[in-house]
Design a protein around this motif. Structure first.
Motif, PDB file in Angstrom:
ATOM      1  N   PRO A 180       0.823  -1.206   0.000  1.00 29.33           N
ATOM      2  CA  PRO A 180       0.000   0.000   0.000  1.00 29.33           C
ATOM      3  C   PRO A 180       0.856   1.255   0.000  1.00 29.33           C
ATOM      4  CG  PRO A 180       0.060  -0.944   2.201  1.00 29.33           C
ATOM      5  CD  PRO A 180       0.786  -1.906   1.294  1.00 29.33           C
ATOM      6  N   GLN A 181       0.330   2.295  -0.650  1.00 25.00           N
ATOM      7  CA  GLN A 181       0.967   3.593  -0.640  1.00 25.00           C
ATOM      8  C   GLN A 181      -0.114   4.637  -0.484  1.00 25.00           C
ATOM      9  OE1 GLN A 181       4.095   4.208  -3.706  1.00 25.00           O
ATOM     10  NE2 GLN A 181       3.384   2.258  -4.523  1.00 25.00           N
ATOM     11  N   ALA A 182       0.228   5.773   0.121  1.00 21.53           N
ATOM     12  CA  ALA A 182      -0.721   6.864   0.260  1.00 21.53           C
ATOM     13  C   ALA A 182       0.044   8.164   0.371  1.00 21.53           C
ATOM     14  CB  ALA A 182      -1.617   6.667   1.486  1.00 21.53           C
ATOM     15  N   GLY A 183      -0.610   9.268  -0.004  1.00 28.43           N
ATOM     16  CA  GLY A 183       0.026  10.556   0.132  1.00 28.43           C
ATOM     17  C   GLY A 183      -0.478  11.524  -0.908  1.00 28.43           C
TER      18      GLY A 183
ATOM     19  N   LYS B  40     -18.503   1.541   1.419  1.00 26.03           N
ATOM     20  CA  LYS B  40     -18.546   2.969   1.088  1.00 26.03           C
ATOM     21  C   LYS B  40     -17.886   3.809   2.180  1.00 26.03           C
ATOM     22  CE  LYS B  40     -23.037   3.141   0.779  1.00 26.03           C
ATOM     23  NZ  LYS B  40     -23.359   1.728   1.115  1.00 26.03           N
ATOM     24  N   SER B  41     -18.267   3.560   3.428  1.00 21.90           N
ATOM     25  CA  SER B  41     -17.694   4.327   4.535  1.00 21.90           C
ATOM     26  C   SER B  41     -16.217   4.006   4.718  1.00 21.90           C
ATOM     27  CB  SER B  41     -18.464   4.033   5.832  1.00 21.90           C
ATOM     28  OG  SER B  41     -19.808   4.471   5.730  1.00 21.90           O
ATOM     29  N   THR B  42     -15.853   2.746   4.483  1.00 21.36           N
ATOM     30  CA  THR B  42     -14.439   2.364   4.555  1.00 21.36           C
ATOM     31  C   THR B  42     -13.627   3.161   3.555  1.00 21.36           C
ATOM     32  OG1 THR B  42     -14.940   0.122   5.315  1.00 21.36           O
ATOM     33  CG2 THR B  42     -12.808   0.467   4.232  1.00 21.36           C
ATOM     34  N   LEU B  43     -14.160   3.310   2.349  1.00 20.98           N
ATOM     35  CA  LEU B  43     -13.455   4.053   1.307  1.00 20.98           C
ATOM     36  C   LEU B  43     -13.223   5.501   1.745  1.00 20.98           C
ATOM     37  CD1 LEU B  43     -14.154   3.756  -2.475  1.00 20.98           C
ATOM     38  CD2 LEU B  43     -13.804   5.993  -1.427  1.00 20.98           C
ATOM     39  N   LEU B  44     -14.251   6.137   2.321  1.00 24.98           N
ATOM     40  CA  LEU B  44     -14.087   7.512   2.783  1.00 24.98           C
ATOM     41  C   LEU B  44     -13.032   7.601   3.882  1.00 24.98           C
ATOM     42  CD1 LEU B  44     -17.565   9.279   2.965  1.00 24.98           C
ATOM     43  CD2 LEU B  44     -15.959   9.138   1.086  1.00 24.98           C
ATOM     44  N   SER B  45     -13.042   6.646   4.801  1.00 23.70           N
ATOM     45  CA  SER B  45     -12.059   6.657   5.884  1.00 23.70           C
ATOM     46  C   SER B  45     -10.636   6.544   5.352  1.00 23.70           C
ATOM     47  CB  SER B  45     -12.339   5.508   6.858  1.00 23.70           C
ATOM     48  OG  SER B  45     -13.567   5.697   7.521  1.00 23.70           O
ATOM     49  N   LEU B  46     -10.456   5.764   4.300  1.00 17.46           N
ATOM     50  CA  LEU B  46      -9.137   5.622   3.704  1.00 17.46           C
ATOM     51  C   LEU B  46      -8.697   6.928   3.047  1.00 17.46           C
ATOM     52  CD1 LEU B  46      -9.425   2.074   2.042  1.00 17.46           C
ATOM     53  CD2 LEU B  46      -8.353   2.662   4.225  1.00 17.46           C
ATOM     54  N   VAL B  47      -9.608   7.571   2.319  1.00 19.24           N
ATOM     55  CA  VAL B  47      -9.272   8.839   1.670  1.00 19.24           C
ATOM     56  C   VAL B  47      -8.957   9.905   2.717  1.00 19.24           C
ATOM     57  CG1 VAL B  47     -10.103  10.682   0.159  1.00 19.24           C
ATOM     58  CG2 VAL B  47     -10.620   8.290  -0.386  1.00 19.24           C
ATOM     59  N   ALA B  48      -9.687   9.877   3.830  1.00 21.24           N
ATOM     60  CA  ALA B  48      -9.477  10.856   4.896  1.00 21.24           C
ATOM     61  C   ALA B  48      -8.198  10.601   5.674  1.00 21.24           C
ATOM     62  CB  ALA B  48     -10.668  10.843   5.851  1.00 21.24           C
TER      63      ALA B  48
ATOM     64  N   LEU C 218      -7.962   8.242   7.924  1.00 23.64           N
ATOM     65  CA  LEU C 218      -8.316   7.689   9.230  1.00 23.64           C
ATOM     66  C   LEU C 218      -7.920   6.221   9.330  1.00 23.64           C
ATOM     67  CD1 LEU C 218     -11.872   9.254   9.608  1.00 23.64           C
ATOM     68  CD2 LEU C 218      -9.696  10.113  10.504  1.00 23.64           C
ATOM     69  N   ASP C 219      -7.669   5.583   8.195  1.00 23.93           N
ATOM     70  CA  ASP C 219      -7.238   4.187   8.134  1.00 23.93           C
ATOM     71  C   ASP C 219      -6.316   4.058   6.924  1.00 23.93           C
ATOM     72  OD1 ASP C 219      -6.967   1.533   8.742  1.00 23.93           O
ATOM     73  OD2 ASP C 219      -9.092   1.023   8.517  1.00 23.93           O
ATOM     74  N   ALA C 220      -5.573   2.979   6.877  1.00 21.80           N
ATOM     75  CA  ALA C 220      -4.617   2.779   5.781  1.00 21.80           C
ATOM     76  C   ALA C 220      -5.078   1.630   4.895  1.00 21.80           C
ATOM     77  CB  ALA C 220      -3.230   2.475   6.344  1.00 21.80           C
ATOM     78  N   PRO C 221      -4.889   1.747   3.583  1.00 22.52           N
ATOM     79  CA  PRO C 221      -5.266   0.642   2.689  1.00 22.52           C
ATOM     80  C   PRO C 221      -4.329  -0.538   2.883  1.00 22.52           C
ATOM     81  CG  PRO C 221      -4.076   2.328   1.459  1.00 22.52           C
ATOM     82  CD  PRO C 221      -4.294   2.877   2.842  1.00 22.52           C
ATOM     83  N   THR C 222      -4.840  -1.735   2.667  1.00 19.21           N
ATOM     84  CA  THR C 222      -3.997  -2.923   2.683  1.00 19.21           C
ATOM     85  C   THR C 222      -3.153  -2.984   1.425  1.00 19.21           C
ATOM     86  OG1 THR C 222      -5.760  -4.050   3.912  1.00 19.21           O
ATOM     87  CG2 THR C 222      -4.034  -5.431   2.946  1.00 19.21           C
ATOM     88  N   ALA C 223      -3.705  -2.470   0.334  1.00 12.82           N
ATOM     89  CA  ALA C 223      -2.979  -2.437  -0.944  1.00 12.82           C
ATOM     90  C   ALA C 223      -3.485  -1.287  -1.771  1.00 12.82           C
ATOM     91  CB  ALA C 223      -3.165  -3.759  -1.694  1.00 12.82           C
ATOM     92  N   GLY C 224      -2.676  -0.881  -2.746  1.00 15.91           N
ATOM     93  CA  GLY C 224      -3.076   0.181  -3.643  1.00 15.91           C
ATOM     94  C   GLY C 224      -2.552   1.535  -3.210  1.00 15.91           C
ATOM     95  N   ARG C 225      -2.972   2.545  -3.920  1.00 24.13           N
ATOM     96  CA  ARG C 225      -2.470   3.900  -3.695  1.00 24.13           C
ATOM     97  C   ARG C 225      -3.628   4.892  -3.655  1.00 24.13           C
ATOM     98  NH1 ARG C 225       2.363   6.453  -3.964  1.00 24.13           N
ATOM     99  NH2 ARG C 225       2.356   8.674  -4.524  1.00 24.13           N
ATOM    100  N   ILE C 226      -3.551   5.831  -2.716  1.00 21.72           N
ATOM    101  CA  ILE C 226      -4.527   6.903  -2.592  1.00 21.72           C
ATOM    102  C   ILE C 226      -3.784   8.226  -2.629  1.00 21.72           C
ATOM    103  CG2 ILE C 226      -6.302   7.970  -1.149  1.00 21.72           C
ATOM    104  CD1 ILE C 226      -6.750   5.217   0.120  1.00 21.72           C
ATOM    105  N   GLU C 227      -4.227   9.115  -3.502  1.00 20.95           N
ATOM    106  CA  GLU C 227      -3.608  10.432  -3.615  1.00 20.95           C
ATOM    107  C   GLU C 227      -4.681  11.506  -3.490  1.00 20.95           C
ATOM    108  OE1 GLU C 227      -1.773  10.401  -7.425  1.00 20.95           O
ATOM    109  OE2 GLU C 227      -0.014   9.253  -6.763  1.00 20.95           O
ATOM    110  N   VAL C 228      -4.383  12.525  -2.702  1.00 23.09           N
ATOM    111  CA  VAL C 228      -5.223  13.714  -2.611  1.00 23.09           C
ATOM    112  C   VAL C 228      -4.356  14.882  -3.055  1.00 23.09           C
ATOM    113  CG1 VAL C 228      -6.602  15.204  -1.120  1.00 23.09           C
ATOM    114  CG2 VAL C 228      -6.556  12.736  -0.716  1.00 23.09           C
ATOM    115  N   GLU C 229      -4.810  15.603  -4.070  1.00 20.37           N
ATOM    116  CA  GLU C 229      -3.959  16.605  -4.716  1.00 20.37           C
ATOM    117  C   GLU C 229      -3.369  17.580  -3.719  1.00 20.37           C
ATOM    118  OE1 GLU C 229      -4.051  19.861  -8.354  1.00 20.37           O
ATOM    119  OE2 GLU C 229      -5.907  18.984  -7.634  1.00 20.37           O
TER     120      GLU C 229
END
Length: 282
Positions: free
Chosen positions: A8-11, A66-74, A76-87
């Motif tokens: 997983p990656q995020a940032g 649905k709520s899990t997805l929002l928590s990941l974007v926010a 509040l939780d980390a994805p097990t896999a994949g990448r989330i980017e907020v500009e």
């Protein structure tokens, strides 16, 4: 069979053309709760983008993530896999319950967002760096400005229990706006309200979204609400959540929930949702 999970990656998004990229990007995002054979796959390789200024509604059966997805974007939780980017890296979140501090005034509840922004030490975000130097009077004045935006000017001295449910949600929206975020995440914020109050808040939210050029990711169970508000409606499958289909909503604004055009597209999406629920035997 589920594809093997990746690291997983995020940032925040970065690199050339970032200013022209999506406000939110999810690439192959999965979320597993627990481990081994007892693990629960809540989201399975979800890829989704929200363009700057776009209003995207998420629909799906209960428990589809649905709520899990929002928590990941926010964050509040980390994805097990994949990448989330907020500009911008800056998001604000609203829940179904306003979650106001009952012992604080309405103004003080909004001021808490200004104090939290200072405590996070955010820099270079259009005034956030100077938040730590604001006096109490300045914070109160800013809170009053945000309350004016949601048409609650003059209610700053009230306590939450003195307000109606719709007014408390307006306070929660003012608090979210005070976080100086460009991305607003909303988890069924109007689900507990009566139909008339919900309709009025739809108008308020649409006005604020337009005026502040926000990017919105809005979770709802109400198909007509999704068509009333969204530029696009994204349907998630039953658990594990996957993107099944995306429906552009090209109806002229402003829209009415009970209009024939909204009802027609809502019926189309409802039929597709029903197919998905029946396919999973729920």
């Amino acid at each position: 069979m589920t594809t093997p999970l990746t690291t997983p990656q995020a940032g925040p998004a970065s690199g050339p053309g970032r200013e022209h990229g999506p406000a939110v990007r999810l690439e192959g995002v999965s979320k597993v709760y627990g481990q081994g054979k007892d693990g629960l796959l809540a989201l399975d390789e979800v890829s989704l983008t929200v363009a700057p200024g776009e209003f995207v509604c998420l629909l799906g059966a209960s428990g589809c993530g649905k709520s899990t997805l929002l928590s990941l974007v926010a964050g509040l939780d980390a994805p097990t896999a994949g990448r989330i980017e907020v500009e911008t890296g800056r998001v604000a979140m609203m829940f179904q319950e306003p979650a106001l501090f009952p012992w604080l005034t309405v103004s003080a509840n909004v001021e808490m967002a200004l104090r939290a922004k200072r405590d996070r030490g955010v820099k270079g975000t259009g005034g956030a760096e100077g938040a730590g130097t604001r006096s109490r009077a300045e914070r109160r004045a800013l809170a009053g400005e945000f309350l004016d935006i949601v048409h609650l000017g003059g209610f700053g001295g009230k306590r939450p229990h003195e307000l109606s449910g719709g007014m408390r949600q307006r306070v929660a929206l003012a608090r979210a706006l005070a976080q100086d975020a460009d991305v607003l995440l909303m988890d069924e914020p109007f689900g507990a309200l009566d139909a008339m109050t919900r309709d009025l808040l739809h108008d308020e939210l649409e006005r604020i979204w337009r005026e502040r050029n926000l990017s919105v990711l809005f979770v709802t169970h109400n198909v007509r609400e999704a068509v009333r508000l969204g530029d696009r409606v994204v349907l998630l499958s039953s658990r594990p959540g996957r993107v099944v289909e995306s429906f552009p909503v090209e109806l002229e604004r402003p829209r009415r929930t009970d209009s024939a055009e909204v009802a027609r597209q809502a019926a189309e999406i409802t039929d597709r949702l029903r197919e998905e629920v029946l396919r999973h035997g729920r």
